[in-house]
Design an enzyme around this catalytic site. Structure first.
Site, PDB file in Angstrom:
ATOM      1  N   ARG A   1      22.138  20.581 -30.338  1.00  0.00           N
ATOM      2  CA  ARG A   1      22.427  21.979 -30.009  1.00  0.00           C
ATOM      3  C   ARG A   1      21.179  22.848 -30.062  1.00  0.00           C
ATOM      4  O   ARG A   1      21.059  23.809 -29.303  1.00  0.00           O
ATOM      5  CB  ARG A   1      23.537  22.505 -30.923  1.00  0.00           C
ATOM      6  CG  ARG A   1      24.880  21.959 -30.486  1.00  0.00           C
ATOM      7  CD  ARG A   1      26.031  22.357 -31.367  1.00  0.00           C
ATOM      8  NE  ARG A   1      27.272  21.872 -30.755  1.00  0.00           N
ATOM      9  CZ  ARG A   1      28.434  21.783 -31.387  1.00  0.00           C
ATOM     10  NH1 ARG A   1      28.530  22.141 -32.651  1.00  0.00           N
ATOM     11  NH2 ARG A   1      29.501  21.342 -30.752  1.00  0.00           N
TER      12      ARG A   1
ATOM     13  N   HIS B   1      28.011  23.478 -21.991  1.00  0.00           N
ATOM     14  CA  HIS B   1      27.973  22.090 -22.501  1.00  0.00           C
ATOM     15  C   HIS B   1      27.577  22.019 -23.981  1.00  0.00           C
ATOM     16  O   HIS B   1      27.079  22.963 -24.549  1.00  0.00           O
ATOM     17  CB  HIS B   1      27.101  21.187 -21.615  1.00  0.00           C
ATOM     18  CG  HIS B   1      25.642  21.500 -21.625  1.00  0.00           C
ATOM     19  ND1 HIS B   1      24.688  20.599 -21.229  1.00  0.00           N
ATOM     20  CD2 HIS B   1      24.955  22.620 -21.975  1.00  0.00           C
ATOM     21  CE1 HIS B   1      23.501  21.132 -21.327  1.00  0.00           C
ATOM     22  NE2 HIS B   1      23.628  22.349 -21.776  1.00  0.00           N
ATOM     23  N   GLU B   2      27.827  20.873 -24.571  1.00  0.00           N
ATOM     24  CA  GLU B   2      27.594  20.646 -26.011  1.00  0.00           C
ATOM     25  C   GLU B   2      28.367  21.653 -26.864  1.00  0.00           C
ATOM     26  O   GLU B   2      27.874  22.134 -27.870  1.00  0.00           O
ATOM     27  CB  GLU B   2      26.097  20.730 -26.349  1.00  0.00           C
ATOM     28  CG  GLU B   2      25.222  19.752 -25.609  1.00  0.00           C
ATOM     29  CD  GLU B   2      25.358  18.319 -26.128  1.00  0.00           C
ATOM     30  OE1 GLU B   2      25.927  18.115 -27.223  1.00  0.00           O
ATOM     31  OE2 GLU B   2      24.915  17.416 -25.412  1.00  0.00           O
ATOM     32  N   GLY B   3      29.573  21.973 -26.464  1.00  0.00           N
ATOM     33  CA  GLY B   3      30.379  22.951 -27.190  1.00  0.00           C
ATOM     34  C   GLY B   3      30.230  24.318 -26.565  1.00  0.00           C
ATOM     35  O   GLY B   3      29.160  24.904 -26.600  1.00  0.00           O
TER      36      GLY B   3
END
Lengths: 249, 601
Positions: free
Chosen positions: B298, B440-442
């Site tokens: 992140r 993306h990635e949460g």
């Protein structure tokens, strides 16, 4: 054969240079410095000759302030085997550098010197030629191709009319043009290895060279700003202006 | 070449003046390094970024990968760029010397990677995924798995992917259905469909190591039954040699708004007799392993958003300085020459906003990466503090940077005017590319729930306490500077408001109103992000004030510090106070979102 490669520390080619307000020179305080790009080409060519088995050792030399060590490290990160720093705080001019390099050549006895054809700071294009003259060695400047066979050097040079090919005996001095090769990137492992490679530090005094400047800088100023163009109405008007205003035809 | 990626002067400011990265070389792990090696490594990154990445950014956008004979075809420059990055050693830079690594600090790795992302974010995605896969196997793989797969990921013979999402399960990972059947030889056969898999196929040659979340037959439902598997595209023997094709099929490519150089794939595992997979670690612990790596991933996403915002800002700045248009308001003479648009205060407003977002977020992103170094190499107290702080700040680095830097890209387009809306200039692509980062990635929504539902309170709010201590330290240091009095007062006021808000939300969270509190998680994330960025700006302003006191300062250097100081003023005067109306709504747990009904739309 040992190859000697002089490398100069200059203001990085990406930096927009500024003239000092008093006109005494270019402001280099806290400015990013790098190896002269023509010298990178010289280092690359020397390393390639070593990789091809022609050369046995590549020695980088830099003349100037203590921070020139960083430039030597950059050369060694590309693949030079060791470095020599001729350390001085005196402003060095081409003749002084050529004399220093001559003294280093006499000490190191290389079979070939490969230098950049000029440095991007002063664009003098003199050091390689002066060095060859001082050594009494043959020179091939603006090289775009270098071949070493049977102790002889074949150099293709870029001249105004096209390409010229010279054959020279060794030892000799070559200066590099832009199209000789594409310098490699220093890989991360080689950057780390370069830290452990040796740098010898010499001084002009120890080499018996007087580096006192022979030239005085009178004034440094920005080039004049480019003026806006004008639209001309016809070819006739253009010719009239070229003839009578610009006085070029 | 002048590619306008990220200001190297600013990177040096962040690394050496604000974060004092040189002090890391006192620690045994980093003792081989000094500023010289850090700068040489950044130089190499910039050279490769300028040679192999930036020149093909537009071409990759205009020629998205195509599906051909069951394989993804990319433009050939993609492979060349990925290989140049690997050949320089960037995939192994942060690893132990024993693995052939350089033990480079995370903060320097992140700075170097940011240059690649600014140059061409869609090419940079391949090495980024490869790094993440390598880190995961390094940390959780068995010795045998490390021996077999890790070298491929470290020298560029393979790229990596993260296979989480399925057509029916994206943010809700607990619902994923990909099945893993145990085999007598200890391996597994995987069956299932994955979607949005970045880098899931390509034509670079070499292998692809998929890290796949799946359920072992009979596993408990939900997130507690998810395991992690290594599934190579081509089977790999014990010596690391590439063998037969595994049963992983490229089912299709997705056609994206941006990031087009990165393949986004639909993958079928087990179209025939099952894809051979190797279980990583213990069964049912897959999500935990994946999420342990998520903090670093992140930061990577946040840094990508920052890099795109930064390069957009530099392009807008350059355009504003060179584009003549209009005259100052006081000048009524139409025959007088036009001025560059940077002379117009509203253009300077937009540039100042961009500067404050991208440089503020860069400061935060590198601060977070510096915490990773403390977690790796600090003493016990430093490690604990850094872990708590990083856990808390990760949603801000990820989602906060994605929001602010996307806004920066929008303003860059605005500075270009109509030209910015055309594809003749790069700023519209930066915007489209950056639009992925809040997703993306949460997603931002997930990040805000993570912050307000979990990170603020975990371990007795240790992260929050650590942050407030850091802020207090900055406030005290800045209190001695007359020039910063206004900024100190603003940040202190915001700190008090935020602390009171968090106290109140904390008491409501433990009661029956938790749902109501969490319904407003997104505005809370915005408040928290603004506060954290304001703090980062005060930290930068402190360094700038002392920089301005240096004796031998050139005019350029003085202007650099004055610019920092002024951007800090901008952010604390114009951006920070925007939290106040939001705080009032949050404090009274405004129910507008929660009470809205589906039928009323």
């Amino acid at each position: 054969m040992k190859i000697l490669v002089p490398v100069k520390r200059v203001v990085d080619y990406n930096v927009k240079i500024r003239v000092k307000p008093d006109g005494s020179g270019v402001d280099t305080a806290n400015v990013k410095m790098s190896m002269n790009p023509f010298d990178e080409i010289a280092v690359e060519e020397a390393i390639r000759l070593k990789e091809a088995g022609v050369a046995s050792e590549v020695v980088a030399v830099s003349c100037g302030v203590a921070q020139c060590q960083e430039t030597l490290r950059a050369a060694m990160a590309m693949g030079a085997d060791r470095g020599i720093l001729v350390q001085t705080d005196v402003e060095l001019q081409p003749l002084a550098v050529a004399k220093l390099l001559k003294a280093v050549v006499e000490k190191e006895q290389p079979g070939l010197v490969i230098a950049g054809k000029q440095a991007i700071d002063d664009d003098a294009n003199q050091t390689g030629q002066m060095l060859a003259a001082l050594l009494g060695w043959p020179q091939a400047t603006f090289a775009s191709k270098v071949v070493v066979t049977d102790g002889k050097l074949t150099v293709t040079r870029e001249v105004d009319g096209g390409l010229e090919t010279l054959e020279l005996p060794l030892p000799a001095v070559i200066t590099t043009d832009l199209r000789l090769n594409e310098p490699r990137f220093a890989t991360l492992p080689n950057i780390m290895k370069a830290k452990k490679k040796p740098i010898d530090t010499l001084t002009p005094e120890a080499l018996g060279v007087d580096v006192t400047p022979r030239l005085a800088t009178l004034k440094v100023e920005e080039p004049p700003k480019r003026k806006a163009g004008v639209m001309v109405g016809s070819v006739d008007e253009l010719i009239e202006k070229l003839r009578n205003e610009a006085k070029v035809i | 070449m002048d590619e306008k990626l990220i200001s190297r002067r600013d990177l040096a400011f962040q690394l050496y003046e604000v974060l004092k990265v040189e002090s890391l070389t006192q620690r045994p792990r980093y003792q081989e390094h000094d500023r010289g090696t850090f700068e040489a490594i950044l130089d190499t990154a910039q050279q490769i970024a300028e040679t192999h990445f930036a020149p093909f950014n537009r071409k990759a956008d205009e020629n998205e990968p195509v599906f051909e004979d069951g394989q993804a075809r990319t433009i050939p420059e993609t492979k060349a760029a990925v290989q140049a990055h690997a050949a320089a050693g960037f995939l192994v830079a942060h690893h132990d010397a024993a693995l052939g690594g350089m033990q480079l600090p995370a903060v320097v790795v992140n700075a170097a990677m940011a240059l690649f992302k600014a140059a061409n974010v869609s090419f940079a995605a391949y090495p980024l995924l490869t790094l993440a896969a390598g880190n995961l196997i390094h940390r959780y793989g068995s010795e045998e798995q490390k021996k077999r797969f890790l070298p491929l990921l470290l020298d560029g013979r393979a790229t990596g992917t993260m296979c989480l999402t399925e057509p029916h399960a994206g943010s809700s990972l607990g619902d994923l259905r990909t099945r893993a059947e145990p085999q007598p030889d200890g391996t597994y056969r995987l069956f299932g469909n994955k979607i949005f898999i970045s880098g899931g196929d390509h034509d670079f040659g070499g292998n692809i190591i998929h890290l796949v979340l799946a359920r072992i037959s009979g596993a408990p439902p939900g997130v507690k039954g998810i395991s992690l598997f290594i599934v190579p595209k081509f089977l790999v023997d014990e010596a690391g040699r590439m063998g037969a094709r595994n049963d992983v099929v490229l089912a299709g490519l997705l056609h994206k708004m941006g990031y087009r150089g990165t393949t986004s794939t639909v993958l079928t595992f087990g179209d025939r007799d099952g894809a051979v997979g190797y279980l990583v670690g213990e069964p049912h612990q897959g999500l935990k392993y994946m999420f342990h790596m998520m903090n670093e991933a992140r930061i990577g996403v946040g840094m990508g958003a920052i890099a795109l915002g930064y390069t957009g800002y530099l392009h807008a700045l350059d355009y504003a300085r060179n584009r003549p248009q209009g005259r100052p308001l006081a000048n009524k003479d139409p025959a007088s020459p036009q001025v560059p648009i940077i002379e117009h205060p509203d253009v300077r407003r937009m540039l100042l906003a961009q500067k404050s977002y991208v440089e503020g977020c860069l400061a935060l992103g590198l601060y977070a990466a510096r915490l990773v170094d403390d977690i790796r190499t600090g003493n016990e107290a430093e490690r604990a503090r850094a872990q708590e702080l990083l856990d808390l700040l990760t949603p801000v680095v990820k989602a906060g940077s994605s929001q602010f830097c996307l806004k920066a890209n929008e303003l860059a387009i605005q500075v270009f005017g109509g030209a910015g809306y055309t594809r003749d200039y790069p700023v519209e692509q930066f915007y489209r590319d950056n639009r992925l980062n809040p997703i993306h990635e949460g997603t931002d929504g997930i990040q805000s729930l993570d912050l307000l539902g979990r990170k603020l309170w975990q371990n007795g709010s240790a992260g929050l306490k650590a942050l407030l201590r850091e802020v207090e330290t900055t406030l005290q240091e800045a209190a001695g500077e007359n020039e910063l009095a206004e900024l100190v007062e603003a940040l202190r006021g915001a700190r008090d408001t935020l602390a009171a808000l968090i106290m109140r939300l904390g008491s409501l969270m433990s009661g029956a109103q938790a749902e109501q509190v969490l319904a407003n998680s997104f505005p809370f994330l915005e408040v928290f992000s603004r506060f954290v960025l304001a703090w980062q700006w005060l930290r930068q302003a402190l360094v700038a004030v002392s920089g301005l006191r240096r004796a031998d300062l050139s005019e350029d250097e003085a202007n650099f510090y004055r610019g920092k100081l002024h951007a800090a003023r901008y952010f604390l005067r114009w951006e920070l106070p925007q939290i106040e109306p939001l705080c009032r709504l949050l404090e009274r747990c405004d129910p507008t979102f929660l009470s809205m009904k589906d039928e009323w739309f």
